[in-house]
Write an enzyme that holds these catalytic residues in place. Structure first.
Site, PDB file in Angstrom:
ATOM      1  N   TYR A  10       0.866  -1.190   0.000  1.00 35.96           N
ATOM      2  CA  TYR A  10       0.000   0.000   0.000  1.00 35.96           C
ATOM      3  C   TYR A  10       0.895   1.230   0.000  1.00 35.96           C
ATOM      4  O   TYR A  10       1.931   1.236   0.666  1.00 35.96           O
ATOM      5  CB  TYR A  10      -0.873  -0.015   1.262  1.00 35.96           C
ATOM      6  CG  TYR A  10      -2.070   0.889   1.200  1.00 35.96           C
ATOM      7  CD1 TYR A  10      -3.178   0.549   0.435  1.00 35.96           C
ATOM      8  CD2 TYR A  10      -2.103   2.091   1.909  1.00 35.96           C
ATOM      9  CE1 TYR A  10      -4.289   1.382   0.391  1.00 35.96           C
ATOM     10  CE2 TYR A  10      -3.211   2.921   1.862  1.00 35.96           C
ATOM     11  CZ  TYR A  10      -4.298   2.553   1.105  1.00 35.96           C
ATOM     12  OH  TYR A  10      -5.397   3.377   1.055  1.00 35.96           O
ATOM     13  N   TYR A  52     -11.803   3.382  -7.005  1.00 40.91           N
ATOM     14  CA  TYR A  52     -11.222   3.625  -5.678  1.00 40.91           C
ATOM     15  C   TYR A  52     -10.703   2.356  -5.034  1.00 40.91           C
ATOM     16  O   TYR A  52     -10.161   2.384  -3.931  1.00 40.91           O
ATOM     17  CB  TYR A  52     -12.241   4.326  -4.770  1.00 40.91           C
ATOM     18  CG  TYR A  52     -13.459   3.485  -4.435  1.00 40.91           C
ATOM     19  CD1 TYR A  52     -14.533   3.383  -5.316  1.00 40.91           C
ATOM     20  CD2 TYR A  52     -13.543   2.778  -3.239  1.00 40.91           C
ATOM     21  CE1 TYR A  52     -15.638   2.601  -5.018  1.00 40.91           C
ATOM     22  CE2 TYR A  52     -14.652   2.003  -2.921  1.00 40.91           C
ATOM     23  CZ  TYR A  52     -15.692   1.931  -3.825  1.00 40.91           C
ATOM     24  OH  TYR A  52     -16.795   1.145  -3.523  1.00 40.91           O
ATOM     25  N   GLY A  53     -10.851   1.221  -5.685  1.00 37.72           N
ATOM     26  CA  GLY A  53     -10.341  -0.038  -5.146  1.00 37.72           C
ATOM     27  C   GLY A  53     -10.215  -1.042  -6.272  1.00 37.72           C
ATOM     28  O   GLY A  53     -10.676  -0.801  -7.406  1.00 37.72           O
ATOM     29  N   ASN A  58     -22.045  -4.080  -1.790  1.00 38.13           N
ATOM     30  CA  ASN A  58     -22.218  -4.510  -0.396  1.00 38.13           C
ATOM     31  C   ASN A  58     -20.986  -4.215   0.452  1.00 38.13           C
ATOM     32  O   ASN A  58     -20.959  -4.545   1.635  1.00 38.13           O
ATOM     33  CB  ASN A  58     -22.544  -6.009  -0.314  1.00 38.13           C
ATOM     34  CG  ASN A  58     -21.436  -6.862  -0.901  1.00 38.13           C
ATOM     35  OD1 ASN A  58     -20.757  -6.452  -1.829  1.00 38.13           O
ATOM     36  ND2 ASN A  58     -21.249  -8.050  -0.369  1.00 38.13           N
ATOM     37  N   ASN A  66     -14.354   5.083   5.127  1.00 37.23           N
ATOM     38  CA  ASN A  66     -15.342   4.678   4.117  1.00 37.23           C
ATOM     39  C   ASN A  66     -16.444   5.710   3.848  1.00 37.23           C
ATOM     40  O   ASN A  66     -16.681   6.055   2.681  1.00 37.23           O
ATOM     41  CB  ASN A  66     -15.940   3.321   4.494  1.00 37.23           C
ATOM     42  CG  ASN A  66     -14.875   2.231   4.450  1.00 37.23           C
ATOM     43  OD1 ASN A  66     -13.970   2.295   3.621  1.00 37.23           O
ATOM     44  ND2 ASN A  66     -14.954   1.256   5.326  1.00 37.23           N
ATOM     45  N   VAL A 118     -17.902   0.829   1.762  1.00 37.63           N
ATOM     46  CA  VAL A 118     -18.030   2.065   0.983  1.00 37.63           C
ATOM     47  C   VAL A 118     -19.332   2.021   0.177  1.00 37.63           C
ATOM     48  O   VAL A 118     -20.087   3.000   0.136  1.00 37.63           O
ATOM     49  CB  VAL A 118     -16.823   2.259   0.034  1.00 37.63           C
ATOM     50  CG1 VAL A 118     -17.032   3.505  -0.831  1.00 37.63           C
ATOM     51  CG2 VAL A 118     -15.524   2.369   0.814  1.00 37.63           C
ATOM     52  N   ARG A 169     -24.512 -15.180  -4.910  1.00 37.35           N
ATOM     53  CA  ARG A 169     -24.288 -16.050  -3.749  1.00 37.35           C
ATOM     54  C   ARG A 169     -25.596 -16.769  -3.452  1.00 37.35           C
ATOM     55  O   ARG A 169     -26.671 -16.333  -3.902  1.00 37.35           O
ATOM     56  CB  ARG A 169     -23.840 -15.229  -2.544  1.00 37.35           C
ATOM     57  CG  ARG A 169     -24.891 -14.230  -2.073  1.00 37.35           C
ATOM     58  CD  ARG A 169     -24.281 -13.122  -1.241  1.00 37.35           C
ATOM     59  NE  ARG A 169     -23.477 -12.244  -2.087  1.00 37.35           N
ATOM     60  CZ  ARG A 169     -22.332 -11.667  -1.707  1.00 37.35           C
ATOM     61  NH1 ARG A 169     -21.874 -11.850  -0.502  1.00 37.35           N
ATOM     62  NH2 ARG A 169     -21.661 -10.896  -2.531  1.00 37.35           N
ATOM     63  N   ARG A 186     -21.528  -9.638  -6.143  1.00 34.92           N
ATOM     64  CA  ARG A 186     -21.304 -11.011  -6.584  1.00 34.92           C
ATOM     65  C   ARG A 186     -22.498 -11.878  -6.209  1.00 34.92           C
ATOM     66  O   ARG A 186     -23.104 -11.682  -5.148  1.00 34.92           O
ATOM     67  CB  ARG A 186     -20.053 -11.587  -5.925  1.00 34.92           C
ATOM     68  CG  ARG A 186     -18.805 -11.091  -6.576  1.00 34.92           C
ATOM     69  CD  ARG A 186     -17.630 -11.975  -6.279  1.00 34.92           C
ATOM     70  NE  ARG A 186     -17.100 -11.782  -4.938  1.00 34.92           N
ATOM     71  CZ  ARG A 186     -15.927 -12.255  -4.546  1.00 34.92           C
ATOM     72  NH1 ARG A 186     -15.198 -12.958  -5.398  1.00 34.92           N
ATOM     73  NH2 ARG A 186     -15.484 -12.043  -3.325  1.00 34.92           N
ATOM     74  N   MET A 244     -10.642  -4.816  -5.761  1.00 39.99           N
ATOM     75  CA  MET A 244     -10.792  -6.016  -4.933  1.00 39.99           C
ATOM     76  C   MET A 244     -10.572  -7.308  -5.726  1.00 39.99           C
ATOM     77  O   MET A 244     -10.126  -8.302  -5.163  1.00 39.99           O
ATOM     78  CB  MET A 244     -12.182  -6.037  -4.277  1.00 39.99           C
ATOM     79  CG  MET A 244     -12.396  -5.011  -3.179  1.00 39.99           C
ATOM     80  SD  MET A 244     -11.230  -5.054  -1.810  1.00 39.99           S
ATOM     81  CE  MET A 244     -11.586  -6.603  -1.023  1.00 39.99           C
TER      82      MET A 244
HETATM   83  N1  LIG Z   1      -9.548   4.873  -2.467  1.00 41.76           N
HETATM   84  C1  LIG Z   1      -9.948   5.109  -1.226  1.00 41.76           C
HETATM   85  O1  LIG Z   1      -9.803   6.191  -0.671  1.00 41.76           O
HETATM   86  C2  LIG Z   1     -10.609   3.990  -0.479  1.00 41.76           C
HETATM   87  C3  LIG Z   1     -11.296   4.238   0.716  1.00 41.76           C
HETATM   88  C4  LIG Z   1     -11.936   3.177   1.338  1.00 41.76           C
HETATM   89  C5  LIG Z   1     -11.862   1.907   0.796  1.00 41.76           C
HETATM   90  N2  LIG Z   1     -11.136   1.734  -0.342  1.00 41.76           N
HETATM   91  C6  LIG Z   1     -11.044   0.425  -1.005  1.00 41.76           C
HETATM   92  O2  LIG Z   1     -12.332   0.079  -1.402  1.00 41.76           O
HETATM   93  C7  LIG Z   1     -12.451  -1.327  -1.389  1.00 41.76           C
HETATM   94  C8  LIG Z   1     -13.637  -1.692  -0.525  1.00 41.76           C
HETATM   95  O3  LIG Z   1     -13.331  -1.339   0.825  1.00 41.76           O
HETATM   96  P1  LIG Z   1     -14.362  -1.664   1.977  1.00 41.76           P
HETATM   97  O4  LIG Z   1     -13.741  -1.428   3.278  1.00 41.76           O
HETATM   98  O5  LIG Z   1     -15.635  -0.987   1.647  1.00 41.76           O
HETATM   99  O6  LIG Z   1     -14.469  -3.246   1.714  1.00 41.76           O
HETATM  100  P2  LIG Z   1     -15.284  -4.371   2.411  1.00 41.76           P
HETATM  101  O7  LIG Z   1     -16.406  -3.809   3.200  1.00 41.76           O
HETATM  102  O8  LIG Z   1     -14.329  -5.287   3.055  1.00 41.76           O
HETATM  103  O9  LIG Z   1     -15.916  -5.115   1.127  1.00 41.76           O
HETATM  104  C9  LIG Z   1     -15.132  -5.731   0.157  1.00 41.76           C
HETATM  105  C10 LIG Z   1     -15.930  -5.777  -1.151  1.00 41.76           C
HETATM  106  O10 LIG Z   1     -15.117  -6.312  -2.160  1.00 41.76           O
HETATM  107  C11 LIG Z   1     -15.820  -7.390  -2.796  1.00 41.76           C
HETATM  108  N3  LIG Z   1     -14.867  -8.359  -3.282  1.00 41.76           N
HETATM  109  C12 LIG Z   1     -13.892  -8.977  -2.584  1.00 41.76           C
HETATM  110  N4  LIG Z   1     -13.192  -9.782  -3.401  1.00 41.76           N
HETATM  111  C13 LIG Z   1     -13.739  -9.665  -4.624  1.00 41.76           C
HETATM  112  C14 LIG Z   1     -13.471 -10.263  -5.888  1.00 41.76           C
HETATM  113  N5  LIG Z   1     -12.468 -11.128  -6.054  1.00 41.76           N
HETATM  114  N6  LIG Z   1     -14.235  -9.920  -6.933  1.00 41.76           N
HETATM  115  C15 LIG Z   1     -15.235  -9.032  -6.783  1.00 41.76           C
HETATM  116  N7  LIG Z   1     -15.552  -8.431  -5.616  1.00 41.76           N
HETATM  117  C16 LIG Z   1     -14.803  -8.749  -4.549  1.00 41.76           C
HETATM  118  C17 LIG Z   1     -16.711  -7.948  -1.711  1.00 41.76           C
HETATM  119  O11 LIG Z   1     -17.721  -8.686  -2.303  1.00 41.76           O
HETATM  120  P3  LIG Z   1     -18.204 -10.125  -1.704  1.00 41.76           P
HETATM  121  O12 LIG Z   1     -19.172  -9.820  -0.612  1.00 41.76           O
HETATM  122  O13 LIG Z   1     -18.832 -10.770  -2.879  1.00 41.76           O
HETATM  123  O14 LIG Z   1     -16.976 -10.843  -1.211  1.00 41.76           O
HETATM  124  C18 LIG Z   1     -17.178  -6.637  -1.087  1.00 41.76           C
HETATM  125  O15 LIG Z   1     -18.164  -6.045  -1.873  1.00 41.76           O
HETATM  126  C19 LIG Z   1     -11.116  -1.873  -0.888  1.00 41.76           C
HETATM  127  O16 LIG Z   1     -10.315  -2.129  -2.013  1.00 41.76           O
HETATM  128  C20 LIG Z   1     -10.561  -0.695  -0.117  1.00 41.76           C
HETATM  129  O17 LIG Z   1      -9.154  -0.739  -0.012  1.00 41.76           O
HETATM  130  C21 LIG Z   1     -10.530   2.739  -0.987  1.00 41.76           C
END
Ligand SMILES: NC(=O)c1ccc[n+]([C@@H]2O[C@H](COP(=O)([O-])OP(=O)(O)OC[C@H]3O[C@@H](n4cnc5c(N)ncnc54)[C@H](OP(=O)(O)O)[C@@H]3O)[C@@H](O)[C@H]2O)c1
Length: 370
Positions: free
Chosen positions: A81, A289-290, A194, A168, A197, A219, A217, A292
Site C-alpha cells: 500500500y 477507488y479499489g 455490499n 469509508n 463504501v 451467492r 457477486r 478487490m
Molecule cells: N480509495 C480510497 O480512498 C478507499 C477508501 C476506502 C476503501 N477503499 C477500497 O475500497 C475497497 C472496498 O473497501 P471496503 O472497506 O468498503 O471493503 P469491504 O467492506 O471489506 O468489502 C469488500 C468488497 O469487495 C468485494 N470483493 C472482494 N473480493 C472480490 C473479488 N475477487 N471480486 C469481486 N468483488 C470482490 C466484496 O464482495 P463479496 O461480498 O462478494 O466478497 C465486497 O463487496 C477496498 O479495495 C478498499 O481498499 C478505498
C-alpha cells in the site's frame, strides 16, 4: 452482509507487568505491532508497554476506544500500500523500545484522557479521530500532538459509527460530490455495492434523492443481500452474472427513463467492471477507488471516443492531504449529520489478562475471519 471487525485493546490491569521486565514500571497498554512487512499472520505481534506519563505541552494522551481492521490496513502490513506508517522507537514517552516497531491501524475512535498545557478547544472526555494517516491505532493509548486529532461533534454518533467515520463514509461522500454535479433523480452505478463504501454510497445517494444501480457477486443467499441493500436505499441490485443478459441495457434504460447515467463507482476492476460501462451515458465519469478482484481494468476504447467517458482514481488519503483542517472538520460534521447505519460489525476485545502471545492469536483469528 460483510462484517467489519473492530479491535478493542482496553488498558491492562494496573498491576500488570511485562514478562520480560523486572522493573517496577506499570505496563498498562498494549499494541498490535510489526517490525517488517509481510503476511500479517506471520509478522504481527502484540506488545505490552508502560502507562503514559502526563502529556508534554501541546499534546494529548488519548485512549483508543475502537479501531477497525480495514482492507487497506492489511495491504499496509503486507507492504503493498502506498501509505506507510512511521517506525516508532517509543510507545510511551521516555520509554524506549529495544527495537523500533510499526503500529498497525489507521482509523479509530479515541477519547482524550489528559490534555497538555497550551492545548485549546479540546478537553478530557472529548471524542476524537485521527487527523494523521497511519496513526497506529491498534493500541490502547498514545500520546499525540493536539494537531493530530479532530474533535467529533458531541452526542451525534455511536461508538461504532465514530470509529468507522474517517475512511469509508468520506470516500463515498466525496466521490458522489467531486466528479460530476448530480441532482435529485439522477442515477449512479456502482459495483462492490455490499462493501462498506458501497453501503455508504447507497445511503448518501438516497439521502440526496439520487438513485443507484448496484452490482454485487452472486451467492446462495442473494435475495437476502438484495433486501438488505434495498432497505439501505438501493434502487436496484443486480449481480455480475446479470451482465451476460443482452436485454439488460434495455431494462436499465427503462428504469432510468433514458436519463443518462453520469457517475460510476468502481472498487472491483476486471471484466465485469468494463462490461458495466455500457450502461453509462455520454460525458460520464468512472471513478475507481479499489481493485478487490486484483484484475486489471481494460476499458472499451469506444467509450472514450464516442461517449467521452472520463476515468479517474480517487484516494481519500489524498483528499485529506490536499484539504485544510477546516474542510476536514466540515466533512466530519456533514457525515455525522447523515446518521448512517452502523456497518455490520463484530467487536473483538483483547482482554487485559491475555498474554501478548494470546493477544496476537486473537488478533490473527479476527483478521482471518474478516
Ligand atoms: N480509495 C480510497 O480512498 C478507499 C477508501 C476506502 C476503501 N477503499 C477500497 O475500497 C475497497 C472496498 O473497501 P471496503 O472497506 O468498503 O471493503 P469491504 O467492506 O471489506 O468489502 C469488500 C468488497 O469487495 C468485494 N470483493 C472482494 N473480493 C472480490 C473479488 N475477487 N471480486 C469481486 N468483488 C470482490 C466484496 O464482495 P463479496 O461480498 O462478494 O466478497 C465486497 O463487496 C477496498 O479495495 C478498499 O481498499 C478505498
Amino acid at each position: 452482509m460483510l462484517r467489519r471487525s473492530l479491535l478493542r485493546l482496553p488498558p491492562l490491569p494496573s498491576n500488570a507487568r511485562a514478562k520480560f521486565c523486572t522493573s517496577s514500571t506499570k505496563f498498562a497498554n498494549r499494541a498490535i505491532v510489526y517490525t517488517e512487512t509481510g503476511n500479517p499472520a506471520t509478522v504481527l505481534t502484540a506488545l505490552t508497554y508502560p502507562s503514559l506519563p502526563p502529556p508534554p505541552p501541546n499534546s494529548l494522551n488519548i485512549r483508543i476506544r475502537l479501531a477497525p481492521i480495514n482492507p487497506a490496513d492489511i495491504n499496509v502490513i503486507e507492504g503493498v500500500y502506498p501509505a506507510k506508517p512511521a517506525l516508532t522507537g517509543s510507545l510511551s514517552p521516555g520509554q524506549e523500545l529495544t527495537k523500533p516497531v510499526y503500529v498497525g491501524g489507521n482509523e479509530a475512535l479515541a477519547e482524550i484522557l489528559q490534555v497538555g498545557s497550551g492545548v485549546e478547544g479540546l478537553k478530557k472526555g472529548d471524542w476524537v479521530i485521527m487527523a494523521k494517516q497511519q496513526a497506529g491505532t491498534w493500541s490502547s493509548a498514545r500520546t499525540v500532538d493536539a494537531s493530530d486529532v479532530i474533535k467529533l461533534p458531541a452526542d451525534t454518533l455511536s461508538e461504532v459509527n465514530a470509529a468507522t467515520i474517517t475512511v469509508n463514509p468520506p470516500t463515498a461522500y466525496n466521490m458522489l460530490r467531486d466528479f460530476v454535479e448530480l441532482g435529485e433523480g439522477d442515477w449512479v452505478l456502482q459495483n462492490g455495492a455490499n462493501s462498506a463504501v458501497g453501503q455508504a454510497v447507497i445511503q448518501i445517494a438516497a439521502s440526496r434523492g439520487l438513485k443507484t444501480i448496484n452490482f454485487v457477486r452472486n451467492r446462495p443467499d442473494i435475495d437476502a443481500l438484495k433486501k438488505q441493500l434495498s432497505d439501505l436505499g438501493a434502487t436496484h441490485v443486480l449481480t455480475y452474472d446479470d451482465l451476460s443478459d443482452k436485454a439488460l441495457s434495455r431494462t436499465v434504460k427503462q428504469w432510468t427513463e433514458d436519463r443518462p447515467i453520469r457517475l460510476m463507482l468502481n472498487c472491483v476492476g476486471g471484466k465485469p467492471t468494463a462490461q458495466m460501462t455500457r450502461f453509462l451515458g455520454t460525458d460520464a465519469h468512472l471513478v475507481s477507488y479499489g481493485a478487490m478482484s486484483k484484475q486489471p481494468l481494460a476499458l472499451p476504447t469506444s467509450a472514450f471516443i464516442f461517449k467521452n467517458l472520463v476515468a479517474h482514481g480517487f484516494w481519500q488519503s489524498r483528499w485529506y492531504d490536499t484539504h485544510s483542517r477546516a474542510e476536514r472538520e466540515a466533512l466530519m460534521h456533514a457525515l455525522a449529520a447523515l446518521k448512517l447505519k452502523e456497518p455490520e460489525h463484530e467487536i473483538v476485545t483483547v482482554l487485559g489478562w491475555m498474554s501478548d502471545v494470546e493477544a496476537k492469536e486473537k488478533n490473527q483469528k479476527t483478521r482471518d475471519s474478516a
